[in-house]
Enzyme design. Structure first.
Site, PDB file in Angstrom:
ATOM      1  N   CYS A   4       0.678  -1.396  -0.269  1.00 26.70           N
ATOM      2  CA  CYS A   4       0.206  -0.063   0.526  1.00 26.70           C
ATOM      3  C   CYS A   4       0.587   1.162  -0.016  1.00 26.70           C
ATOM      4  CB  CYS A   4      -0.914  -0.161   1.222  1.00 26.70           C
ATOM      5  SG  CYS A   4      -2.070  -1.267   1.502  1.00 26.70           S
ATOM      6  N   ARG A   8       4.978   0.413  -5.772  1.00 30.83           N
ATOM      7  CA  ARG A   8       5.328  -0.413  -4.903  1.00 30.83           C
ATOM      8  C   ARG A   8       4.809  -1.435  -4.944  1.00 30.83           C
ATOM      9  NH1 ARG A   8       6.332   2.070  -0.112  1.00 30.83           N
ATOM     10  NH2 ARG A   8       5.077   1.811   0.777  1.00 30.83           N
ATOM     11  N   TRP A  17      -2.796  -2.957  -1.341  1.00 31.41           N
ATOM     12  CA  TRP A  17      -2.001  -3.984  -1.939  1.00 31.41           C
ATOM     13  C   TRP A  17      -3.246  -4.929  -0.494  1.00 31.41           C
ATOM     14  CZ3 TRP A  17       1.326  -7.978  -0.111  1.00 31.41           C
ATOM     15  CH2 TRP A  17       1.268  -8.747  -0.748  1.00 31.41           C
ATOM     16  N   ASN A  24      -1.316   2.064   5.791  1.00 27.72           N
ATOM     17  CA  ASN A  24      -0.867   0.526   5.213  1.00 27.72           C
ATOM     18  C   ASN A  24      -0.267  -0.099   6.537  1.00 27.72           C
ATOM     19  OD1 ASN A  24      -0.729   2.229   3.264  1.00 27.72           O
ATOM     20  ND2 ASN A  24       2.016   3.085   3.525  1.00 27.72           N
ATOM     21  N   GLY A  25      -0.566  -1.479   6.290  1.00 32.13           N
ATOM     22  CA  GLY A  25       0.669  -2.290   7.280  1.00 32.13           C
ATOM     23  C   GLY A  25      -0.987  -3.591   7.646  1.00 32.13           C
ATOM     24  N   GLU A  71      19.175 -14.685  -9.850  1.00 31.72           N
ATOM     25  CA  GLU A  71      18.993 -13.971  -9.136  1.00 31.72           C
ATOM     26  C   GLU A  71      18.623 -13.610 -10.538  1.00 31.72           C
ATOM     27  OE1 GLU A  71      17.849 -10.976  -7.626  1.00 31.72           O
ATOM     28  OE2 GLU A  71      18.258  -9.690  -9.394  1.00 31.72           O
ATOM     29  N   LYS A 107      14.868 -12.085 -11.906  1.00 30.68           N
ATOM     30  CA  LYS A 107      14.443 -11.347 -12.631  1.00 30.68           C
ATOM     31  C   LYS A 107      13.202 -11.470 -13.890  1.00 30.68           C
ATOM     32  CE  LYS A 107      14.940  -8.680 -10.998  1.00 30.68           C
ATOM     33  NZ  LYS A 107      15.910  -8.412  -9.652  1.00 30.68           N
ATOM     34  N   GLU A 146       9.694 -12.614 -12.661  1.00 31.87           N
ATOM     35  CA  GLU A 146       9.004 -11.338 -12.245  1.00 31.87           C
ATOM     36  C   GLU A 146       8.209 -11.164 -12.953  1.00 31.87           C
ATOM     37  OE1 GLU A 146      12.452  -9.327  -9.636  1.00 31.87           O
ATOM     38  OE2 GLU A 146      10.421  -9.225  -8.455  1.00 31.87           O
ATOM     39  N   HIS A 202      21.327 -34.524 -10.681  1.00 31.14           N
ATOM     40  CA  HIS A 202      20.549 -34.982  -9.797  1.00 31.14           C
ATOM     41  C   HIS A 202      19.308 -34.672  -9.854  1.00 31.14           C
ATOM     42  CE1 HIS A 202      24.745 -36.038  -7.616  1.00 31.14           C
ATOM     43  NE2 HIS A 202      25.089 -34.786  -7.693  1.00 31.14           N
ATOM     44  N   LYS A 229       7.111  -3.834  -4.705  1.00 31.40           N
ATOM     45  CA  LYS A 229       8.423  -2.710  -4.680  1.00 31.40           C
ATOM     46  C   LYS A 229       8.993  -3.160  -3.202  1.00 31.40           C
ATOM     47  CE  LYS A 229      11.743  -1.224  -5.714  1.00 31.40           C
ATOM     48  NZ  LYS A 229      13.174  -1.976  -6.602  1.00 31.40           N
TER      49      LYS A 229
END
Ligand code: AGP
Length: 606
Positions: free
Chosen positions: A2, A27, A74, A98-99, A479, A483, A486, A502, A601
């Site tokens: 949020c 965000r 969010w 927010n939270g 990484e 990417k 995402e 394996h 974000k």
């Protein structure tokens, strides 16, 4: 996550707030809303979807006023929908939050018994109801707000307004909120880029601060109403830094900013002549006592920790444990007072990383933050902090934050190497010399980004990718795979190359592209053997190497030649084409590169 913005000043606030919300879009969010105060009336609009839909909704008029609140949500409690979007109103009180309010069910049930009716599924809605209840009991608005906040368990950043008075109350606990100070005007925001075009003077609030904004003044108190002092800091970031500057996406701009970001992160810290690294304002306790280092973070920042582990263990022979922040505190880690806990975070607001820091502090361990955002919770609360100077990172997929984190961890290795006499001056000098070449070497890769774009053109329709690397390049390929996942939504898995046989080898056929990072180092031949195994099963290899002979060039799908460097600095280079590959594939697929679906974000909830 949020985003909150709020304004009290002398300008018409509606467009200003919506512009600020646009800058918080990165965000991640699913709905947006605004509440404008106008002489004893509050006009509210909420929309599921994009901030642009909200802008359309208010364009028909009726949203005048010079004080207001706005929010991007969010979803945590209740699906993304108009009725769950903020602001939430009860009586004449309107709130953005927010939270997570952990005790909201208990509060809701209690208030319901007293006749309060709830219109959403959110935890947030209990806040305006509680404030209303205290106002009805005869308390002033500000007292009522403080009383309500004191009842909340969990985390919050809130903006609260009341129909009857031109006062804005804001408060925070374990959720980010900053105050922007302009000329006869004030802002609140979840983070600085939202309002950087308006001011670069900020107050970084602390937990349990309550700010009361009225005409031309602001007062900060604790939860009991006692005044507290907070300084106004001027930050070096500018509004232009948070703009796209001609690039199609923030992510692409940020990939191309990496030479500058790395150079800025080194400035003033590496002294090549002296063979010395120094960090401004950092005074860790006696480093000779450090027996073990923990590096803890989430996502991309965790990959940087894994690279830091390789660097420090190889050069200083101090054991380093790289740990995922959401796991760390729940497994009762064996922390000793002599240990050092390094917390790595772009935002400095990631809930799990902050909780890991708190765990370390509780156990009496020295905590060192590696962070990009000045004034963030991590930066404020760690015992020591070293900033990455990446500048604002807006793209949800982290790029320049990662390479500047690696740069800081590399400098940390040299700094500790010097202080602990584990690396002599000449060795440190040599390492600094190589580090200072990095911006140019990264630039050299960016200069041939076209060749990556071509590779992307051949693979963007693929459903799965496998990434392989060894040693310090294993986190680099992790990484790279992160990417791709995402921003393109293509499934990508990263393995330590030796692990392929394996299990994942079963996946290989002519449809599976295998990205292999294999620099010409002690494991080059081993990785070549893995490439042979892939080719024998008709897999398609995309090779990234600095080996000049390219004996496999004719048999692999593509070879991208990386500049050579030392083992420790390889990932700083090898990750760049992987970032580009992910970007160009996503761009061809037409995904929302800067705000990929479901992602936020800065993840400020557990
Ligand atoms: C990176 O591309 C991600 N979006 C994510 O993994 C991120 O690195 C993670 O959430 C940690 O964020 P932080 O660095 O702000 O703590």
């Amino acid at each position: 996550m949020c985003g909150i913005v709020g304004y009290l000043g002398n300008k018409q606030a509606c467009d200003l707030l919506i512009d600020a919300l646009k800058r918080l879009e990165y965000r991640g969010y699913d709905s947006a809303g605004i509440a404008m105060w106008n002489n004893g009336a509050i006009e509210t609009a909420r929309r599921k979807g994009k901030v642009d839909d909200l802008r359309k909704a208010v364009s028909s008029g009726g949203f005048e006023g010079t004080m207001g609140l706005a929010h991007t949500r969010w979803a945590t409690h209740g699906i993304p929908s108009e009725r769950n979007a903020h602001p939430h109103t009860a009586g004449d009180i309107t709130v953005v939050h927010n939270g997570i309010i952990e005790n909201y069910i208990e509060i809701k049930e209690r208030l319901r018994k007293d006749g309060h009716e709830f219109l959403s599924d959110t935890d947030t809605e209990v806040i305006p109801h509680l404030v209303t209840r205290y106002v009805e009991e005869g308390r002033s608005f500000v007292d009522a707000a403080r009383a309500a906040l004191k009842e909340l368990k969990g985390s919050y950043a809130v903006g609260i307004i009341r129909k009857k008075e031109r006062t804005l109350v804001a408060a925070k606990k374990e959720s980010p909120l900053i105050v922007g100070v302009g000329d006869d005007e004030y802002f609140i925001a979840s983070d600085a880029p939202a309002i950087l075009d308006r001011t670069n003077r900020f107050i970084f609030l602390e937990d349990n601060d309550v700010v009361i904004f009225t005409e031309g003044s602001l007062v900060i108190t604790d939860m009991e109403g006692n005044p507290v002092k907070r300084v106004v800091s001027t930050v070096a970031w500018t509004g232009a830094m948070a703009e796209k500057g001609g690039y199609k996406h923030f992510m692409l701009k940020e990939i191309f900013e990496q030479p500058r970001a790395i150079a800025d992160t080194l400035i003033g810290r590496v002294m090549e002549e002296e063979g010395q690294v120094e960090f401004e304002d950092l005074s860790p306790p006696d480093l000779t006592k450090v027996r073990k280092i923990w590096m803890v973070a989430c996502g991309t920042s965790y990959h940087a920790c894994m690279i830091g582990k390789h660097m420090i263990e190889a050069n200083l022979r101090i054991p380093v444990e790289a740990d995922i922040a959401s796991e760390f505190r729940y497994r009762n880690p064996i922390l000793n007072k002599e240990d050092m806990l390094v917390l790595v975070s772009q935002s400095g607001e990631t809930a799990d990383t902050i909780a890991a820091m708190k765990e370390g502090k509780k156990r009496g361990v020295y905590t060192l933050g590696v962070c990009n955002v000045v004034g963030s919770t991590l930066a404020r609360e760690c015992d020591g902090v070293v900033f990455t100077h990446a500048g604002p990172e807006i793209g949800v997929a982290s790029t320049k934050a990662f390479t500047t984190q690696i740069s800081v961890l590399y400098m940390l290795m040299l700094y500790m190497g010097g202080k602990l006499h584990k690396m002599d001056r000449d060795r440190i000098k040599e390492n600094i010399r190589e580090m200072r070449k990095m911006p140019h070497k990264v630039q050299a890769i960016l200069n041939i980004s076209k060749s990556i774009e071509e590779i992307a053109g051949n693979f963007h329709k693929t459903k799965d990718f496998l990434y392989l690397g060894r040693g310090i390049n294993y986190p680099a390929v992790q990484e790279g795979a992160l990417k791709l996942k995402e921003i393109s939504y293509i499934h990508a898995e990263a393995y330590a190359a030796g692990e392929m046989k394996h299990g994942p080898i079963a996946l290989i056929d002519e449809n599976l592209p295998v990205v292999v990072v294999s620099p010409n180092d002690s494991t080059y031949q081993k990785t070549c053997a893995n490439i042979e195994e892939v080719l024998a099963r008709r897999g398609k290899v995309l090779l990234f190497t600095d080996h000049e002979s390219h004996e496999m060039a004719s048999r692999v799908e593509s070879v991208f030649t990386l500049p050579s460097t030392t083992y420790e600095l390889q990932p700083l280079l090898s990750v760049i084409p992987l970032q580009l590959l992910a970007y160009y594939i996503a761009n061809l697929l037409g995904t929302d590169v800067d705000q990929p679906r479901n992602l936020a974000k800065s993840v400020t909830v557990e």
